[in-house]
Design an enzyme around this catalytic site. Structure first.
Site, short mmCIF file in Angstrom:
data_model
loop_
_atom_site.label_atom_id
_atom_site.label_comp_id
_atom_site.label_asym_id
_atom_site.label_seq_id
_atom_site.Cartn_x
_atom_site.Cartn_y
_atom_site.Cartn_z
N LYS A 114 0.85 -1.17 0.07
CA LYS A 114 -0.07 -0.32 -0.04
C LYS A 114 0.78 1.27 0.01
CE LYS A 114 -2.22 -0.76 3.81
NZ LYS A 114 -1.55 -2.32 4.27
N ARG A 132 11.50 -6.90 4.29
CA ARG A 132 11.65 -5.71 4.40
C ARG A 132 12.26 -5.34 5.75
NH1 ARG A 132 5.95 -2.62 4.34
NH2 ARG A 132 5.49 -3.14 6.59
N ARG A 154 -9.10 0.59 9.62
CA ARG A 154 -8.52 -0.74 10.00
C ARG A 154 -9.79 -1.31 10.83
NH1 ARG A 154 -2.68 0.26 9.43
NH2 ARG A 154 -1.53 -1.74 9.56
N ARG A 198 12.02 -1.16 11.06
CA ARG A 198 10.72 -1.44 11.69
C ARG A 198 10.98 -2.59 12.62
NH1 ARG A 198 5.49 -0.45 8.10
NH2 ARG A 198 4.42 -1.37 9.94
N ARG A 229 0.01 -9.62 13.69
CA ARG A 229 -0.65 -8.27 12.74
C ARG A 229 -1.72 -8.65 11.86
NH1 ARG A 229 4.90 -5.82 10.83
NH2 ARG A 229 3.40 -4.66 9.40
P1 AMP Z 1 1.19 0.10 9.10
O1 AMP Z 1 2.44 1.04 8.51
O2 AMP Z 1 -0.14 0.53 8.44
O3 AMP Z 1 1.64 -1.27 8.72
O4 AMP Z 1 1.03 0.22 10.56
C1 AMP Z 1 1.84 -0.06 11.65
C2 AMP Z 1 1.17 -0.18 12.79
O5 AMP Z 1 0.61 1.00 13.17
C3 AMP Z 1 0.01 -1.13 12.91
O6 AMP Z 1 0.18 -2.61 13.35
C4 AMP Z 1 -0.94 -0.58 14.25
O7 AMP Z 1 -0.23 -1.05 15.42
C5 AMP Z 1 -0.72 0.92 13.91
N1 AMP Z 1 -1.78 1.49 12.97
C6 AMP Z 1 -1.76 1.89 11.93
N2 AMP Z 1 -2.79 2.47 11.40
C7 AMP Z 1 -3.78 2.12 12.27
C8 AMP Z 1 -5.14 2.12 12.40
N3 AMP Z 1 -5.77 2.62 11.36
N4 AMP Z 1 -5.79 1.75 13.42
C9 AMP Z 1 -5.24 1.22 14.61
N5 AMP Z 1 -3.60 0.97 14.55
C10 AMP Z 1 -2.99 1.44 13.51
#
Ligand code: AMP
Length: 372
Positions: A196, A310, A271, A316, A328
């Site tokens: 994404k 990654r 989410r 990360r 996740r």
């Molecule tokens: P991402 O970079 O989108 O993979 O997000 C990394 C982490 O950020 C996720 O595993 C969540 O802990 C937190 N996070 C990101 N977006 C959301 C969301 N919309 N709702 C809740 N937690 C989020």
């Protein structure tokens, strides 16, 4: 609630179901409280608009009552060209009865005045009017409106019985006329590692949109050790979702920072179902909407591989540990995947094969973006 389109016009959310229910119950109680004990009123609904309001009002009225409906029909007089109005549907003998007219909305009061005059001729004991909505700015008559649910601005409203050229009566909420949406707002959807973020970086330039990645915003806050960052870190480190309220407020703030944007690519948001509902409501208040959810579909095993790969360079912590990665996915499957149904129900879900080269996938997505 989100923006709706009826014929050629757009309408944005105005009064939700809960608020309507509260208003209607309050009206029913107030009317009841004013009646002498053992008085059995006749409620007369003015069709068509009042049918939902009348049904809810009468259900909420605690006491015996009679119910009738009338319609004001106009026909051309045979001799004169003037419109003659006639009330259709009242068969009861109203002599010495308490009649309470139920209206969905009173604006100029023209229709109501005619109805009022007709009832006044029927030797009723009392004639009262209860309306769900009232537009004080345009009301031009001397009639007493005994019970008003809610006074509103002179905006064209639909839903909950009210229509625009026949459409809109079936919506359980009330909407107001708005200008057509100006933005293109897209949710880029998919499990962790689907690509994404990578795709959004290309698409935002191609379509001149603002890219908001909630994950990136959280990581930025963690890096800068803000209060929000400290709070989010504990959830993110474990691969859990950050609580909805925190995330929703943060997202709204990010949108507000870009008031003159052409639109947004939302990446990693919504989410959960409540995030999706909050986003719809938030955009709806602005007269905007989500145009579509574009989902990158990739098998889970391939994703775990991608994420571990990654993790070697991304820095990360949630990308390096297979247990956290699995968690996740668990969060995704239990809380996020349902959003496919949510957007599909609105006719806004577009699934895309997310396996292939970055370029190929950008190409596939842009075919969909062009149609939105
Ligand atoms: P991402 O970079 O989108 O993979 O997000 C990394 C982490 O950020 C996720 O595993 C969540 O802990 C937190 N996070 C990101 N977006 C959301 C969301 N919309 N709702 C809740 N937690 C989020």
């Amino acid at each position: 609630m989100s923006i709706i389109k009826l014929h050629d016009l757009h309408f944005s959310p105005y009064i939700d179901k809960e608020k309507i229910a509260t208003i209607v119950k309050h009206l029913a109680r107030t009317v009841k409280a004013d009646l002498p004990e053992n008085e059995v009123p006749i409620f007369v609904g003015i069709l068509n608009g009042c049918f939902l309001f009348a049904a809810d009002f009468i259900r909420a009225f605690e006491g015996n009552c009679e119910v009738s409906f009338v319609k004001l029909a106009s026909y051309e007089g045979t001799k004169s060209s003037a419109n003659v109005k006639e009330l259709v549907g009242i068969n009861e003998d109203l002599t010495n009865r308490t009649v309470i007219i139920l209206e969905d909305v009173i604006d100029t009061g023209n229709t109501l005045q005619e109805i009022y005059a007709i009832f006044k001729d029927k030797n009723v004991k009392q004639l009262k009017i209860a309306t769900l909505l009232f537009k004080p700015d345009v009301f031009r008559k001397e009639l007493p409106i005994d019970y008003i649910g809610l006074s509103i601005k002179d905006k064209f409203v639909v839903g909950y019985g009210l229509d625009y050229n026949g459409l809109g009566r079936n919506y359980p909420e009330i909407y107001q006329l708005t200008t057509p949406p100006k933005m293109k707002n897209i949710v880029l959807f998919g499990p962790p590692g689907a690509g994404k973020g990578t795709q959004a970086e290309f698409l935002k330039d191609m379509y001149n949109l603002v890219h908001i990645s909630t994950g990136d915003v959280f990581r930025f806050n963690i890096k800068n050790q803000t209060e929000l960052g400290l709070l989010a870190k504990q959830y993110m480190d474990a691969g859990n979702l950050v609580p909805d309220e925190v995330t929703i407020n943060m997202l709204k703030a990010e949108v507000e920072k870009n008031t003159d944007a052409n639109g947004f690519i939302f990446d990693g948001f919504p989410r959960t179902q409540s995030q999706a509902e909050a986003l719809d409501a938030f955009l709806g208040e602005k007269g905007e909407q989500i145009n579509g959810m574009v989902a990158l579909e990739v098998p889970e095993d391939l994703l775990v591989e991608r994420l571990l790969e990654r993790g070697k360079t991304s820095g990360r912590t949630d990308d390096t540990d297979e247990g956290k990665i699995r968690n996740r996915f668990n969060e995704y499957n239990t809380k996020t995947a349902v959003l496919k149904d949510y957007f599909e129900a609105q006719g806004k879900y577009y699934g895309i094969n997310g396996v292939g080269s970055i370029k190929e996938i950008t190409q596939r997505i842009s075919v969909v973006f062009d149609t939105l």
